[in-house]
Every structure is written in structure tokens, then in C-alpha cells.
Design an enzyme around this catalytic site. Structure first.
Site, mmCIF file in Angstrom:
data_model
loop_
_atom_site.group_PDB
_atom_site.id
_atom_site.type_symbol
_atom_site.label_atom_id
_atom_site.label_comp_id
_atom_site.label_asym_id
_atom_site.label_seq_id
_atom_site.Cartn_x
_atom_site.Cartn_y
_atom_site.Cartn_z
ATOM 1 N N CYS A 1 4.840 -2.275 -3.053
ATOM 2 C CA CYS A 1 4.148 -3.378 -3.723
ATOM 3 C C CYS A 1 5.189 -4.164 -4.520
ATOM 4 O O CYS A 1 5.862 -3.591 -5.385
ATOM 5 C CB CYS A 1 3.089 -2.794 -4.655
ATOM 6 S SG CYS A 1 2.262 -4.017 -5.680
ATOM 7 N N CYS B 1 4.577 -10.528 -0.792
ATOM 8 C CA CYS B 1 3.535 -9.580 -1.207
ATOM 9 C C CYS B 1 3.186 -8.788 0.039
ATOM 10 O O CYS B 1 3.050 -9.373 1.125
ATOM 11 C CB CYS B 1 2.313 -10.343 -1.725
ATOM 12 S SG CYS B 1 0.820 -9.339 -1.876
HETATM 13 N N1 DGL Z 1 0.582 -5.921 -2.418
HETATM 14 C C1 DGL Z 1 1.029 -6.268 -3.711
HETATM 15 C C2 DGL Z 1 2.403 -6.914 -3.694
HETATM 16 O O1 DGL Z 1 3.187 -6.645 -2.821
HETATM 17 C C3 DGL Z 1 0.139 -6.934 -4.697
HETATM 18 C C4 DGL Z 1 -1.230 -7.341 -4.383
HETATM 19 C C5 DGL Z 1 -2.081 -7.434 -5.626
HETATM 20 O O2 DGL Z 1 -2.652 -6.406 -5.971
HETATM 21 O O3 DGL Z 1 -2.132 -8.508 -6.237
HETATM 22 O O4 DGL Z 1 2.738 -7.658 -4.564
#
Ligand code: DGL
Length: 280
Positions: free
Chosen positions: A84, A198
Site C-alpha cells: 500500500c 496506488c
Molecule cells: N491501496 C492503497 C495505496 O496503495 C490505498 C487505498 C486507500 O485505502 O485509500 O495507496
């Protein structure tokens, strides 16, 4: 008497922990499994406390710490992949401080490869507000500022729409955010490279592609993360050396397991059990 340090071979059989605010990290898990086919993984989707991208750092750090403690204590993980971008930006320093002996790999928007590949020197970056506002991102951007123009776009709501499998909202947001970042193409002054900053966004790649055209290069961070994970384990002689009969991935979520199961079926084409987790 002091306890003996664990033998490399003993650790090689332990799993690798992977977590994300939700299902986005499955895009990183795919890359990890391709790079490390003999390893076992424990994947935690923190969907009950998502999205992270529009929350403050205190929330993201606390969730990242709680999940890592769970993975270390309950699953004896030998390495952690923070799949993430938002959690990496907010919490990786604190995680490394708390777990100095645990190899921890984070993910960051692929600005460096983008700067190396772009011909127009105009690069779009789609990421969460949390990632773009972070100190870590500011430092990364500053280090590349003279190499290209970066068009930054905070995509509020997009990770959540993908998480909820809301196709109409996902499409509307992709249209909106790409229009705000363009024009796209290989001509001068156009964005020719788009960073998916993301881990949820690769699951909207087809929709984004329809907006920006075939010529635009998409960059995401899964494969480099997987290679770095291999390097860190190899340096300690902790790579798995043999197949085990245990399942390759144990999936858990703090949200609705049936939704997670559906996401795994949709994106990984696998039918598997998902545990319901309460991690506080
Ligand atoms: N998948 C996450 C990232 O790579 C964040 C998504 C979220 O919860 O806003 O930033």
C-alpha cells in the site's frame, strides 16, 4: 542461558506477510507469487478500516502497526510487504523501528522508472491524497524535479470505488481524473507515461486505458517490490527451498470476507477461503 538464534533453514519455511487497506495489494501479491513461487504468504486486507488514502497519518500508522503485530505474533512472518503506497508513506519508518529484525519492503509511486522512460518528459501520477501529501513523496518528487514535469492527481474516492466494485463510480472517477491530468499521447507537451501510484488502480487499468489511449505507458510497483523481497530474503538465506503442502496464501480481512472472496475470484481467478479478522 541465551536462546540460540533461529537457523536460516528454520525461517525459510515461514510465510511472508502482505497487507493493504483492502484488495489493492492483490496486485502486488500477484507479482510476489510470480517472483517467489515456492513461498507461502499471509495476506491481510484491512477493508474494515479502509480507505486509508483520505484518513490522517495517526489512523494509518496505528492500523499498520496493529496488522504487523498480528502477522508477527500469529503467523511468525519472516518478512513483511506493505502493499500500500499510502501506508508505506505514513508508517514504514515506525514499522522498521518497532521490528528492526524483520525485513520490510514498502511500495512507492514509480516516479524514477517513469522519468527514465518518458520521451515527452511529462508524467501523470495518480495516487491517494495521503501519498501525495506525505513527506516521503515530497522527497522523492524533489529528487526528480529537474528530470520531468510531474502532473499530480489525488484521486479521492477511486480506491474506495474499486474496493466496493462499484463499476459506474470507478468509470466516472477515472474519466474525471484522467481529463484533469491530460492531454495524453506521444506528442510534445502530452503525458506519455502514467504512474499508478496506488495498488488499487491496476484493477482499473482497462478503464484508464480506454481514456488515455494505447500509446501511454502505465507503471506500477509490484514487480520491483517482489524483486526487493527476494533480495532481502536471499541475503539472509531465508528463501523457501522446497514446496510445502500448506496453502500458498492464507487470506484474511477485517471487512466482509464474502466481498474479499469475490475480489479474489474476479482478479486472481481463484476460489479460496477468506478468514474474518478482528485486529485492534
Ligand atoms: N491501496 C492503497 C495505496 O496503495 C490505498 C487505498 C486507500 O485505502 O485509500 O495507496
Amino acid at each position: 542461558m541465551m536462546a540460540d538464534a533461529p537457523q536460516p533453514q528454520a525461517r525459510s519455511r515461514d510465510p511472508i506477510g502482505v497487507f493493504d487497506s483492502g484488495v489493492g495489494g492483490l496486485s502486488v501479491l500477484q507479482a510476489l507469487r510470480a517472483e517467489l513461487p515456492d513461498e507461502r504468504f499471509v495476506y491481510v486486507a484491512d477493508s474494515g478500516h479502509a480507505p486509508y488514502g483520505e484518513r490522517d497519518d495517526i489512523h494509518v500508522v496505528a492500523r499498520s502497526q496493529a496488522i504487523t503485530r498480528y502477522l508477527v505474533v500469529q503467523h511468525r512472518i519472516k518478512a513483511l510487504v506493505v502493499a500500500c503506497n499510502t501506508a508505506t508513506a505514513a508508517a514504514i519508518l515506525q514499522l522498521r523501528q518497532e521490528f528492526p529484525d524483520l525485513p520490510i519492503v514498502g511500495i512507492e509511486p514509480a516516479l524514477k522508472p517513469a522519468a527514465a522512460q518518458s520521451h515527452t518528459r511529462r508524467i501523470g501520477v495518480l495516487a491517494t491524497r495521503g501519498t501525495l501529501n506525505s513527506e516521503k513523496f515530497r522527497v522523492l518528487l524533489a529528487s526528480l524535479q529537474d528530470q520531468a514535469d510531474f502532473v499530480l492527481q489525488a484521486c479521492d474516492g477511486l480506491a474506495d470505488a474499486i474496493e466496493q466494485n462499484d463499476a459506474i463510480k470507478t468509470e466516472a472517477l477515472c474519466v474525471y481524473f484522467t481529463r484533469a491530468s491530460g492531454p495524453f499521447g506521444i506528442e510534445q507537451n502530452c503525458v506519455d507515461t502514467l504512474v499508478l501510484g496506488c495498488t488499487h488502480y491496476p484493477f482499473a487499468a482497462d478503464i484508464l486505458r480506454a481514456q488515455v489511449g494505447e500509446s501511454v505507458i502505465f507503471l506500477e510497483g509490484g514487480a520491483p517490490v517482489a524483486r526487493q523481497t527476494r533480495r532481502l530474503l536471499a541475503a539472509r538465506s531465508w528463501l523457501a527451498t522446497e514446496h510445502t503442502l500448506a496453502p500458498a496464501v492464507v487470506f484474511g480481512t477485517t471487512g466482509d470476507p464474502s466481498k474479499m472472496q469475490a475480489a479474489i475470484a474476479r482478479w486472481l481467478h481463484e476460489d479460496c477461503e477468506v478468514q474474518s479478522l478482528n485486529i485492534e
